[in-house]
Scaffold this active site. Sequence first.
Site, PDB file in Angstrom:
ATOM      1  N   CYS A  86       0.834  -1.202   0.000  1.00  0.00           N
ATOM      2  CA  CYS A  86       0.000   0.000   0.000  1.00  0.00           C
ATOM      3  C   CYS A  86       0.875   1.262   0.000  1.00  0.00           C
ATOM      4  CB  CYS A  86      -0.986  -0.044   1.159  1.00  0.00           C
ATOM      5  SG  CYS A  86      -2.370   1.076   0.937  1.00  0.00           S
ATOM      6  N   HIS A 200      -3.606  -5.542   0.880  1.00  0.00           N
ATOM      7  CA  HIS A 200      -2.963  -5.808   2.172  1.00  0.00           C
ATOM      8  C   HIS A 200      -2.968  -7.302   2.527  1.00  0.00           C
ATOM      9  CE1 HIS A 200      -2.489  -1.683   3.797  1.00  0.00           C
ATOM     10  NE2 HIS A 200      -3.521  -1.403   3.032  1.00  0.00           N
ATOM     11  N   GLU A 202      -1.235  -8.752   4.686  1.00  0.00           N
ATOM     12  CA  GLU A 202      -1.075  -8.913   6.139  1.00  0.00           C
ATOM     13  C   GLU A 202      -2.408  -8.787   6.874  1.00  0.00           C
ATOM     14  OE1 GLU A 202      -0.767  -6.149   4.630  1.00  0.00           O
ATOM     15  OE2 GLU A 202      -1.009  -4.409   5.933  1.00  0.00           O
TER      16      GLU A 202
END
Lengths: 224, 80
Positions: A86, A200, A202
């Site tokens: 990002c 994302h 994660e």
Amino acid sequence: MKVGIVQFPGTNCEYDTQHAFSALGCETVILWHKEDSIPEGTDLVVVAGGFSYGDYLRSGAIAKMSPIMKALKQYANQGGKVLGICNGFQVLTETGLLPGALKRNEGLHFISRHHHLKVVANDNTFLRHCTQGEVVNIPIAHHDGNYFIDEEGLKKLHANNQILLQYTNKNGEIDNPNGSLESIAGICNESKNVFGLMPHPERAMESLLGSDDGRRMLEGFLNT
Amino acid sequence: MKAIVNVFLKNGVLDSQGKAVQHALSGHGFESVRDVRVGKQIIIEMDENDTATATAKVAHMCEELLANTVIEDYEIEIIA
């Protein structure tokens, strides 16, 4: 496996990223942007998401002037693995470690939702546990994710399998949320040691929270 | 000296903000509006006396930070 996670003023995904790599059994360390070296023995540096310097001037622009970025460039140029997520992707394009640029989303809205992505290339460290053409479900949360590169640059990305991910629907058909050229969501550099994506992974570590597809992606960096 | 830097998206790079402003103006009856581009202006006060030196330094600043030359062009005006 030792993972360094870069933190600028305004970064806000560093602890999510730390949690994700800790869950995969990695040793993690947060690297404050004023540090001027990457710790010895670091296997991967992640430039985490957020709003470094409040996105002032352009997303990622001021972050590239930080002392750690000089060290990161050197680390990457020596073959060190780098992942920008990002805002981290924006920082890497601003720094020149990845080609192209990220513009304001075409619809001008901040977009925050899960999105399907198609794996375009898996002949790289990051996506080696995914299959080509596979569709994954990963959250996106950005205002400036509209990927742009000139014609010549795009040809190079194609020729060298540097386009990693495209925004699609769940059937793998193009579904472009932000106006990105060719619906590009993630790319890598020519040497395939620097990776950047707007989504994302994660945040997609637990199926209970919507998807654990990110786990398989991040696992690509393990044991390499 | 004062430097005025204007930064705009390059021709050929779609300016979504400009398009949105253009549509809003057209929608408000400003029918003669043909195109709108949105950019930013950066005003820099400098301790310099020579216009050529100031211009060169500001150009360097633009290349290093103020503009992303992948997608943006810049113009520099120096005011003594």
